[in-house]
Scaffold this motif. Structure first.
Motif, PDB file in Angstrom:
ATOM      1  N   THR A 111       0.629   5.213   0.568  1.00  0.00           N
ATOM      2  CA  THR A 111      -0.271   6.267   1.042  1.00  0.00           C
ATOM      3  C   THR A 111      -0.406   7.386   0.020  1.00  0.00           C
ATOM      4  O   THR A 111      -1.423   8.084  -0.009  1.00  0.00           O
TER       5      THR A 111
ATOM      6  N   VAL B 112       0.857  -1.190   0.000  1.00  0.00           N
ATOM      7  CA  VAL B 112       0.000   0.000   0.000  1.00  0.00           C
ATOM      8  C   VAL B 112       0.892   1.238   0.000  1.00  0.00           C
ATOM      9  O   VAL B 112       1.817   1.352   0.810  1.00  0.00           O
TER      10      VAL B 112
ATOM     11  N   LEU C  93      -3.663   6.866  -2.101  1.00  0.00           N
ATOM     12  CA  LEU C  93      -4.990   6.759  -1.502  1.00  0.00           C
ATOM     13  C   LEU C  93      -5.809   8.022  -1.760  1.00  0.00           C
ATOM     14  O   LEU C  93      -5.349   9.147  -1.560  1.00  0.00           O
TER      15      LEU C  93
ATOM     16  N   ARG D  38      -3.904  -0.975  -4.358  1.00  0.00           N
ATOM     17  CA  ARG D  38      -4.097  -1.688  -3.100  1.00  0.00           C
ATOM     18  C   ARG D  38      -4.392  -0.666  -1.993  1.00  0.00           C
ATOM     19  O   ARG D  38      -3.653   0.307  -1.824  1.00  0.00           O
ATOM     20  N   THR D  39      -5.459  -0.903  -1.256  1.00  0.00           N
ATOM     21  CA  THR D  39      -5.878   0.038  -0.208  1.00  0.00           C
ATOM     22  C   THR D  39      -5.725  -0.522   1.201  1.00  0.00           C
ATOM     23  O   THR D  39      -5.832   0.228   2.169  1.00  0.00           O
ATOM     24  N   GLU D  40      -5.499  -1.827   1.331  1.00  0.00           N
ATOM     25  CA  GLU D  40      -5.314  -2.444   2.645  1.00  0.00           C
ATOM     26  C   GLU D  40      -4.011  -3.224   2.663  1.00  0.00           C
ATOM     27  O   GLU D  40      -3.726  -3.987   1.736  1.00  0.00           O
TER      28      GLU D  40
ATOM     29  N   THR E  31      -7.419   7.869  -6.989  1.00  0.00           N
ATOM     30  CA  THR E  31      -7.572   6.961  -8.115  1.00  0.00           C
ATOM     31  C   THR E  31      -8.290   7.592  -9.305  1.00  0.00           C
ATOM     32  O   THR E  31      -7.917   7.350 -10.460  1.00  0.00           O
TER      33      THR E  31
END
Length: 351
Positions: free
Chosen positions: A248, A246, A251, A328-330, A254
């Motif tokens: 940061t 991930v 985030l 990927r966010t997690e 997108t």
């Protein structure tokens, strides 16, 4: 350019092995196929080389020069690679760079590369590769990266370990002279495989299939690289290139990134003489750059590294869908990272 070297295995319950297949490798074996089909495959693979499209797109990519490689020099590189480095496993000791003795038959190539590097800024270094693939899997580069990583405090999380080592690995590919460049080539499975493939049809037109590429050293942040998939001229799918982690920095961005990459692709697509391919972008400070183009045809050539996209599960979308960007966010757990990482990376980061 270089990225985090990690497999995208889905079934993490399977026992990990040391034999990790590079899905970006061309398919070399003819299995009940006609000679014509193999020739089609080979022509397609080399048609995506950087030397095939650079002239039309040089204003949107990294400054690059090309150097002719003779068949004899290619054979010398393959011979050294086969003898000392071919498909070493994670159990093999990391070889010291001082042990490498560059064959005298490559002295002229060393000099020509050094001369070409001098046309850039030698102190800044350059990135060297074949017109097909780069030596990002070089055992020498890996050994350099390990030495630097172990000299630093270890990050606390698996996610941050991968990012830190990925960044160091990228730096390990910077070279300042011909000898450093050749060391990467002769210790890379990717380079060895591609040269073998280019030599198979014989010496005729060898220089039209593959050449040496020297690119200005541009430090592209790991988080800024994206891989797109084009099918029949349509950009359908994009994913972050360094997909196990991930970032940061991505985030909440997108939609902006997708819009910027689509607009960039729309400006250049008519200059790309292919209908199906992988296209790698860098998205930095609202600007987009073309990194490279790679072959991609799930039926004729091979299932290339698709990251957050699965050719088996997402094929319909990758062929016909509307543009979608995946990041990927997690964060993945250390258990999953250990199971899915390249064994060499796992041994450095988690043992």
């Amino acid at each position: 350019m270089a990225g985090i070297s990690a497999s995208a295995l889905q079934a993490v319950k399977l026992k990990a092995t040391d034999q990790v297949q590079d899905k970006s490798a061309p398919l070399y074996t003819i299995s009940n196929e006609s000679i014509e089909k193999e020739e089609e495959r080979r022509a397609y693979f080399f048609s995506t080389g950087l030397d095939q499209w650079y002239k039309e797109l040089e204003d949107v990519t990294i400054p690059t020069t090309f150097l002719t490689l003779s068949p004899d020099e290619a054979r010398e590189i393959v011979s050294y690679w086969t003898q000392y480095y071919c498909h070493k496993s994670s159990h093999d000791p990391i070889l010291d760079e001082s042990d490498i003795k560059i064959p005298p038959a490559l002295d002229s190539l060393v000099e020509r590369i050094s001369k070409m590097i001098s046309t850039f800024s030698p102190d800044d270094g350059v990135f060297v590769k074949l017109s097909t693939r780069s030596p990002k899997d070089s055992h020498i580069a890996f050994a350099r990266a390990v030495k630097v990583y172990k000299s630093l405090p270890s990050p606390s999380s698996g996610n941050d370990k991968l990012i830190t080592f990925g960044d160091i690995s990228l730096d390990s590919l910077r070279v300042t002279n011909g000898r450093e460049a050749i060391k990467l080539f002769i210790s890379s499975d990717r380079v060895g495989e591609d040269l073998e493939y280019a030599l198979e049809p014989g010496d005729k037109d060898f220089d039209a299939r593959v050449s040496i590429v020297i690119r200005k050293w541009v430090k592209i942040p790991l988080w800024s690289e994206f891989r797109g998939f084009v099918w029949d001229g349509k950009l359908t799918s994009i994913g972050q290139y360094n997909h196990p982690v991930v970032f940061t920095e991505l985030l909440g961005k997108t939609e902006q990134i997708k819009s910027d990459l689509q607009a960039f692709y729309d400006r250049i697509k008519t200059k790309i003489p292919l209908k199906r391919y992988i296209i790698d972008f860098a998205w930095v400070k609202d600007c987009v750059y073309l990194i490279e183009i790679n072959p991609f045809d799930g039926e004729i050539v091979y299932p290339a590294s698709t990251g957050l996209w699965s050719w088996a599960e997402d094929r319909d979308h990758m062929m016909r869908g509307e543009l979608t960007l995946r990041v990927r966010t997690e964060r993945q757990s250390e258990f999953v990272l250990k199971k899915t990482l390249d064994p060499q990376w796992r041994n450095v980061l988690f043992t």
